[in-house]
Design a protein around this motif. Structure first.
Motif, PDB file in Angstrom:
ATOM      1  N   ARG A 137       0.839  -1.202   0.000  1.00  0.00           N
ATOM      2  CA  ARG A 137       0.000   0.000   0.000  1.00  0.00           C
ATOM      3  C   ARG A 137       0.870   1.246   0.000  1.00  0.00           C
ATOM      4  N   GLU A 167       0.542   5.208   0.792  1.00  0.00           N
ATOM      5  CA  GLU A 167      -0.373   6.101   1.506  1.00  0.00           C
ATOM      6  C   GLU A 167       0.276   7.446   1.754  1.00  0.00           C
ATOM      7  N   GLN A 194      -0.371  10.870   4.063  1.00  0.00           N
ATOM      8  CA  GLN A 194      -1.128  11.519   5.135  1.00  0.00           C
ATOM      9  C   GLN A 194      -1.097  13.019   4.876  1.00  0.00           C
ATOM     10  N   VAL A 209     -10.427   8.347   4.730  1.00  0.00           N
ATOM     11  CA  VAL A 209      -9.480   7.727   3.813  1.00  0.00           C
ATOM     12  C   VAL A 209     -10.085   7.719   2.407  1.00  0.00           C
ATOM     13  N   GLU A 236      -9.415   6.325  -1.401  1.00  0.00           N
ATOM     14  CA  GLU A 236      -8.671   5.379  -2.236  1.00  0.00           C
ATOM     15  C   GLU A 236      -8.803   5.845  -3.682  1.00  0.00           C
ATOM     16  N   SER A 290      -3.574   5.705  -1.515  1.00  0.00           N
ATOM     17  CA  SER A 290      -4.490   6.061  -0.432  1.00  0.00           C
ATOM     18  C   SER A 290      -4.099   7.428   0.103  1.00  0.00           C
ATOM     19  N   LYS A 328      -4.981   9.905   3.367  1.00  0.00           N
ATOM     20  CA  LYS A 328      -5.605   9.882   4.679  1.00  0.00           C
ATOM     21  C   LYS A 328      -5.517  11.248   5.343  1.00  0.00           C
TER      22      LYS A 328
END
Length: 169
Positions: free
Chosen positions: A31, A33, A35, A74, A76, A87, A89
């Motif tokens: 994954r 991601e 933030q 979140v 996607e 992702s 977030k």
């Protein structure tokens, strides 16, 4: 999904437009991601959409109780031409659980934002019709928060008071 260096390149590109927008990145367990700062969600998501991540595959809420900021949203995103996924977030506190709506960018975010509002209490500012979608309008509380009281009336199961054939012991 972008590899670690590709993820960092995307994060640097986003930081170039707004240095405070990206709080960190994580690349683990297949994954990628990013933030982000909640106040920058529409700008970051718009840049990612323009970069190719044009499909909002999922939008969901998370409760990180007891950690603060406690509530998460979140996103996607998929890049259909590169077959890539990322992702995004954003975390908000329970004292001010607000984040901008992305319904204007992705009309399909309408019901998922309403569900996150209904279950977690995150308010999506600018949403065209933010109201409960699963629970009654007069329902108090947010059932998916981890501090929501679980239970209700105790149920008496009498099966254990009889032998396996229904006869009293």
């Amino acid at each position: 999904m972008p590899d670690q260096s590709g993820l960092e390149a995307i994060a640097e590109e986003l930081r170039g437009a707004d240095p405070a927008s990206v709080l960190g990145t994580t690349h683990a367990n297949g994954r990628a991601e990013i933030q982000i700062e909640p106040s920058a969600n529409t700008a970051v998501l718009e840049r990612l959409r323009d970069r190719g991540y044009s499909f909002l595959a999922s939008l969901h809420g998370v409760d990180y109780y007891p950690h603060e900021p406690r509530l998460g949203v979140v996103y996607e995103l998929l890049d259909m031409t590169e077959v890539d996924r990322i992702s995004v977030k954003a975390r908000v506190s329970t004292e001010s659980p607000q984040i901008a709506s992305v319904v204007s960018m992705w009309p399909g975010a309408d019901f998922p934002e309403r569900e996150v509002y209904d279950m977690f209490g995150v308010e999506f500012t600018g949403h065209p019709d933010l109201r409960r979608i699963l629970m009654p309008e007069d329902y108090e509380g947010f059932p998916q928060r981890r501090d929501f009281p679980v239970g209700g009336e105790p149920v008496l199961f009498t099966y254990n008071e009889r032998d396996g054939y229904g006869a009293d012991r």
